[in-house]
Design a protein around this motif. Structure first.
Motif, PDB file in Angstrom:
ATOM      1  N   GLN A 208       0.872  -1.180   0.000  1.00  0.00           N
ATOM      2  CA  GLN A 208       0.000   0.000   0.000  1.00  0.00           C
ATOM      3  C   GLN A 208       0.900   1.218   0.000  1.00  0.00           C
ATOM      4  O   GLN A 208       1.151   1.826   1.031  1.00  0.00           O
ATOM      5  CB  GLN A 208      -0.907  -0.026   1.237  1.00  0.00           C
ATOM      6  CG  GLN A 208      -1.845   1.152   1.316  1.00  0.00           C
ATOM      7  CD  GLN A 208      -2.985   0.929   2.292  1.00  0.00           C
ATOM      8  OE1 GLN A 208      -3.082  -0.113   2.941  1.00  0.00           O
ATOM      9  NE2 GLN A 208      -3.869   1.898   2.396  1.00  0.00           N
ATOM     10  N   GLU A 209       1.386   1.547  -1.207  1.00  0.00           N
ATOM     11  CA  GLU A 209       2.347   2.654  -1.272  1.00  0.00           C
ATOM     12  C   GLU A 209       1.647   3.997  -1.433  1.00  0.00           C
ATOM     13  O   GLU A 209       2.185   5.035  -1.096  1.00  0.00           O
ATOM     14  CB  GLU A 209       3.349   2.403  -2.405  1.00  0.00           C
ATOM     15  CG  GLU A 209       4.318   1.295  -2.027  1.00  0.00           C
ATOM     16  CD  GLU A 209       5.030   0.687  -3.216  1.00  0.00           C
ATOM     17  OE1 GLU A 209       6.251   0.869  -3.304  1.00  0.00           O
ATOM     18  OE2 GLU A 209       4.368   0.062  -4.060  1.00  0.00           O
ATOM     19  N   ASP A 210       0.400   3.967  -1.973  1.00  0.00           N
ATOM     20  CA  ASP A 210      -0.349   5.216  -2.071  1.00  0.00           C
ATOM     21  C   ASP A 210      -0.943   5.559  -0.704  1.00  0.00           C
ATOM     22  O   ASP A 210      -0.873   4.773   0.233  1.00  0.00           O
ATOM     23  CB  ASP A 210      -1.469   5.075  -3.119  1.00  0.00           C
ATOM     24  CG  ASP A 210      -2.421   3.934  -2.760  1.00  0.00           C
ATOM     25  OD1 ASP A 210      -1.963   2.933  -2.152  1.00  0.00           O
ATOM     26  OD2 ASP A 210      -3.616   4.021  -3.074  1.00  0.00           O
ATOM     27  N   GLN A 211      -1.549   6.709  -0.637  1.00  0.00           N
ATOM     28  CA  GLN A 211      -2.115   7.178   0.620  1.00  0.00           C
ATOM     29  C   GLN A 211      -3.439   6.461   0.907  1.00  0.00           C
ATOM     30  O   GLN A 211      -4.272   6.327   0.005  1.00  0.00           O
ATOM     31  CB  GLN A 211      -2.368   8.679   0.462  1.00  0.00           C
ATOM     32  CG  GLN A 211      -2.275   9.469   1.740  1.00  0.00           C
ATOM     33  CD  GLN A 211      -0.931   9.333   2.435  1.00  0.00           C
ATOM     34  OE1 GLN A 211       0.102   9.221   1.784  1.00  0.00           O
ATOM     35  NE2 GLN A 211      -0.943   9.312   3.757  1.00  0.00           N
ATOM     36  N   ALA A 212      -3.634   6.027   2.113  1.00  0.00           N
ATOM     37  CA  ALA A 212      -4.949   5.492   2.482  1.00  0.00           C
ATOM     38  C   ALA A 212      -5.935   6.650   2.580  1.00  0.00           C
ATOM     39  O   ALA A 212      -5.580   7.740   3.036  1.00  0.00           O
ATOM     40  CB  ALA A 212      -4.848   4.781   3.819  1.00  0.00           C
ATOM     41  N   ALA A 288       7.254  -2.293   0.389  1.00  0.00           N
ATOM     42  CA  ALA A 288       7.227  -2.349  -1.078  1.00  0.00           C
ATOM     43  C   ALA A 288       6.881  -3.760  -1.558  1.00  0.00           C
ATOM     44  O   ALA A 288       6.725  -3.988  -2.753  1.00  0.00           O
ATOM     45  CB  ALA A 288       8.590  -1.913  -1.625  1.00  0.00           C
ATOM     46  N   MET A 289       6.767  -4.688  -0.636  1.00  0.00           N
ATOM     47  CA  MET A 289       6.526  -6.092  -1.008  1.00  0.00           C
ATOM     48  C   MET A 289       5.147  -6.567  -0.570  1.00  0.00           C
ATOM     49  O   MET A 289       4.587  -6.063   0.399  1.00  0.00           O
ATOM     50  CB  MET A 289       7.552  -6.986  -0.307  1.00  0.00           C
ATOM     51  CG  MET A 289       8.902  -7.023  -0.994  1.00  0.00           C
ATOM     52  SD  MET A 289      10.150  -7.515   0.186  1.00  0.00           S
ATOM     53  CE  MET A 289       9.681  -9.206   0.494  1.00  0.00           C
ATOM     54  N   ASP A 290       4.641  -7.574  -1.272  1.00  0.00           N
ATOM     55  CA  ASP A 290       3.409  -8.227  -0.841  1.00  0.00           C
ATOM     56  C   ASP A 290       3.640  -8.902   0.509  1.00  0.00           C
ATOM     57  O   ASP A 290       4.757  -9.308   0.812  1.00  0.00           O
ATOM     58  CB  ASP A 290       3.012  -9.307  -1.855  1.00  0.00           C
ATOM     59  CG  ASP A 290       2.580  -8.706  -3.172  1.00  0.00           C
ATOM     60  OD1 ASP A 290       1.378  -8.579  -3.376  1.00  0.00           O
ATOM     61  OD2 ASP A 290       3.465  -8.340  -3.981  1.00  0.00           O
ATOM     62  N   ARG A 291       2.557  -9.052   1.246  1.00  0.00           N
ATOM     63  CA  ARG A 291       2.673  -9.762   2.532  1.00  0.00           C
ATOM     64  C   ARG A 291       1.583 -10.821   2.641  1.00  0.00           C
ATOM     65  O   ARG A 291       0.437 -10.585   2.276  1.00  0.00           O
ATOM     66  CB  ARG A 291       2.514  -8.791   3.694  1.00  0.00           C
ATOM     67  CG  ARG A 291       2.467  -9.500   5.060  1.00  0.00           C
ATOM     68  CD  ARG A 291       2.173  -8.496   6.144  1.00  0.00           C
ATOM     69  NE  ARG A 291       2.259  -9.076   7.473  1.00  0.00           N
ATOM     70  CZ  ARG A 291       1.206  -9.391   8.220  1.00  0.00           C
ATOM     71  NH1 ARG A 291      -0.027  -9.208   7.776  1.00  0.00           N
ATOM     72  NH2 ARG A 291       1.373  -9.880   9.436  1.00  0.00           N
ATOM     73  N   THR A 292       1.981 -11.966   3.153  1.00  0.00           N
ATOM     74  CA  THR A 292       1.030 -13.036   3.432  1.00  0.00           C
ATOM     75  C   THR A 292       1.054 -13.321   4.932  1.00  0.00           C
ATOM     76  O   THR A 292       2.106 -13.199   5.577  1.00  0.00           O
ATOM     77  CB  THR A 292       1.417 -14.307   2.645  1.00  0.00           C
ATOM     78  OG1 THR A 292       1.458 -13.978   1.264  1.00  0.00           O
ATOM     79  CG2 THR A 292       0.413 -15.420   2.848  1.00  0.00           C
ATOM     80  N   SER A 293      -0.104 -13.671   5.477  1.00  0.00           N
ATOM     81  CA  SER A 293      -0.146 -14.141   6.859  1.00  0.00           C
ATOM     82  C   SER A 293      -1.155 -15.278   6.925  1.00  0.00           C
ATOM     83  O   SER A 293      -2.014 -15.405   6.047  1.00  0.00           O
ATOM     84  CB  SER A 293      -0.561 -13.013   7.815  1.00  0.00           C
ATOM     85  OG  SER A 293      -1.910 -12.666   7.589  1.00  0.00           O
ATOM     86  N   ILE A 294      -1.038 -16.110   7.940  1.00  0.00           N
ATOM     87  CA  ILE A 294      -1.994 -17.199   8.126  1.00  0.00           C
ATOM     88  C   ILE A 294      -2.557 -17.096   9.538  1.00  0.00           C
ATOM     89  O   ILE A 294      -1.818 -17.196  10.519  1.00  0.00           O
ATOM     90  CB  ILE A 294      -1.345 -18.582   7.918  1.00  0.00           C
ATOM     91  CG1 ILE A 294      -0.572 -18.628   6.588  1.00  0.00           C
ATOM     92  CG2 ILE A 294      -2.419 -19.676   7.949  1.00  0.00           C
ATOM     93  CD1 ILE A 294       0.167 -19.933   6.339  1.00  0.00           C
ATOM     94  N   ALA A 295      -3.875 -16.860   9.605  1.00  0.00           N
ATOM     95  CA  ALA A 295      -4.533 -16.696  10.904  1.00  0.00           C
ATOM     96  C   ALA A 295      -5.379 -17.933  11.180  1.00  0.00           C
ATOM     97  O   ALA A 295      -6.194 -18.334  10.349  1.00  0.00           O
ATOM     98  CB  ALA A 295      -5.401 -15.443  10.901  1.00  0.00           C
ATOM     99  N   PHE A 296      -5.175 -18.510  12.345  1.00  0.00           N
ATOM    100  CA  PHE A 296      -5.945 -19.686  12.769  1.00  0.00           C
ATOM    101  C   PHE A 296      -6.763 -19.286  13.989  1.00  0.00           C
ATOM    102  O   PHE A 296      -6.211 -18.879  15.012  1.00  0.00           O
ATOM    103  CB  PHE A 296      -4.991 -20.837  13.105  1.00  0.00           C
ATOM    104  CG  PHE A 296      -5.695 -22.098  13.522  1.00  0.00           C
ATOM    105  CD1 PHE A 296      -6.134 -22.999  12.569  1.00  0.00           C
ATOM    106  CD2 PHE A 296      -5.918 -22.381  14.865  1.00  0.00           C
ATOM    107  CE1 PHE A 296      -6.792 -24.172  12.949  1.00  0.00           C
ATOM    108  CE2 PHE A 296      -6.568 -23.546  15.250  1.00  0.00           C
ATOM    109  CZ  PHE A 296      -7.001 -24.439  14.286  1.00  0.00           C
ATOM    110  N   PHE A 297      -8.079 -19.391  13.862  1.00  0.00           N
ATOM    111  CA  PHE A 297      -8.985 -18.941  14.913  1.00  0.00           C
ATOM    112  C   PHE A 297      -9.490 -20.162  15.676  1.00  0.00           C
ATOM    113  O   PHE A 297     -10.197 -20.998  15.125  1.00  0.00           O
ATOM    114  CB  PHE A 297     -10.153 -18.176  14.300  1.00  0.00           C
ATOM    115  CG  PHE A 297      -9.722 -17.048  13.391  1.00  0.00           C
ATOM    116  CD1 PHE A 297      -9.191 -15.875  13.909  1.00  0.00           C
ATOM    117  CD2 PHE A 297      -9.827 -17.169  12.008  1.00  0.00           C
ATOM    118  CE1 PHE A 297      -8.781 -14.840  13.077  1.00  0.00           C
ATOM    119  CE2 PHE A 297      -9.422 -16.142  11.162  1.00  0.00           C
ATOM    120  CZ  PHE A 297      -8.901 -14.973  11.703  1.00  0.00           C
TER     121      PHE A 297
END
Ligand code: OGA
Ligand code: NI
Length: 347
Positions: A208-212, A288-297
């Motif tokens: 997310q390099e642009d402004q939110a 500058a890179m994609d991010r992955t996460s794994i959430a276990f509920f």
């Protein structure tokens, strides 16, 4: 400087703004799970004490010596990256709304054009995998809908099921730790997690390099999780998760190699009569890179009746919450978050 707040859709106060105080990771406690794999009562007691403080004062902690083999984690991340790299149309073959309930692919708004989807996140959701003739599946119990698997990448299903199995074992172990932290016998919760409500979501957050445009225009806006606790695996070397501290400041949670991030969620908060904190958090991937996460509920069996645990209710005080069936509680929370869509879908 005074911190500004807004009310979210649950009527909770959310600190506004997108800045996070980048802190030394020692601000989130690190809990060592090793004693839970041994039989030294003194070591377990010390761990339970540290866990209790972490759950009351922070609601979030890193977990080390968790026993999950690193290659299983690495393989889950590799398979997830391959899945997200598939053509959009192929991922949409298993889009979440095609089948009942939680499982399936949730696209990014930019591709789907759906105003309700997020711009900054896509995901793959799954439930506990049960045989299709299991009574929970045939009777269409919420949270036990069959999973939707993609055709590719090869081995995706096996890899994620292996990881899911590790998470279920770890969750069980950790719940033993939580029992000790609550001055209960280690096995206290075990009869209540025979066929638990467990959901897993693999998240992909583009850079997310642009402004939110505002503090909801990010990977995942401020929220709490719904079940007992969440086991989060973060991609190596990329910081994006933020957690609110007691002063209402957003604290970055950089990944630490060899750890998971654990957070208390709403079901546990209620079960402990608000002793343990279900802490608000969000995701903003400014890298500058994609991010992955794994959430276990991780939750409990759906048909247990949950009342605030007696030793969490102060002498002479009434419990803060009436008894409720765990499945009904979680369904209510999820439905609220999805603005009624899930119950409608299940009807
Ligand atoms: C979630 C969540 C955090 C992350 O999925 O509920 O908070 O870092 N994820 O992806
Ligand atoms: Ni969350």
């Amino acid at each position: 400087m005074a911190m500004g707040y807004r009310l979210d859709r649950y009527g909770r106060q959310v600190p506004v703004g997108l800045s996070a105080r980048q802190t030394d990771f020692s601000e989130l406690p690190v809990i060592d799970l090793a004693p839970m794999f041994g039989s030294d009562p003194e070591a377990k007691r010390a761990m339970a004490q540290a866990l209790r403080s972490a759950c009351i004062e922070v609601g979030f902690f890193y977990l080390k010596n968790h026993g999950v083999p690193q290659p299983i984690i690495d393989q889950a991340f590799a398979a997830s990256a391959e899945f997200f790299a598939l053509p959009y149309a192929e991922k949409m073959e298993i889009e979440q709304t095609r089948t009942p309930g939680y499982p399936g692919y949730t696209p990014m708004q930019e591709e789907s054009g759906d105003a309700k989807s997020r711009k900054r996140q896509e995901g793959f959701n799954m439930n506990l995998e049960l045989p299709l003739d299991d009574p929970y599946v045939t009777s269409r119990r919420p949270f036990f809908e069959p999973n939707s698997w993609p055709r590719r990448p090869a081995g995706f299903r096996d890899t994620l099921l292996t990881y899911f199995g590790e998470m279920r074992n770890l969750g069980q172990k950790l719940l033993g730790g939580f029992a000790l932290a609550l001055d209960l016998p280690e096995g206290y919760f075990q009869p209540m997690i025979t066929k638990p409500i467990t959901m897993m979501r693999v998240n992909h957050y583009p850079p997310q390099e642009d402004q939110a445009s505002d503090d909801e225009d990010i990977g995942n806006g401020a929220h709490t999780d719904f079940e007992c606790f969440t086991i989060l695996a973060q991609q190596k070397g990329i910081t994006a998760l933020q957690v609110v501290n007691g002063k209402g400041e957003w604290i970055s949670v950089p990944p630490i190699p060899g750890t998971f991030v654990i957070n208390i969620a709403d079901q546990m908060e209620r079960w402990t009569n608000d002793l343990f904190s279900s802490t608000m958090h969000r995701v903003l991937n400014k890298n500058a890179m994609d991010r992955t996460s794994i959430a276990f509920f991780f939750g409990s069996d759906d048909d247990i009746v949950m009342s605030p645990l007696p030793n969490c209710v102060p002498e002479g005080e009434a419990p803060k919450y009436p008894p409720i069936r765990a499945g009904d509680y979680v369904l209510g929370r999820v439905d609220n978050a999805y603005e009624g869509n899930l119950k409608k879908k299940l009807a």
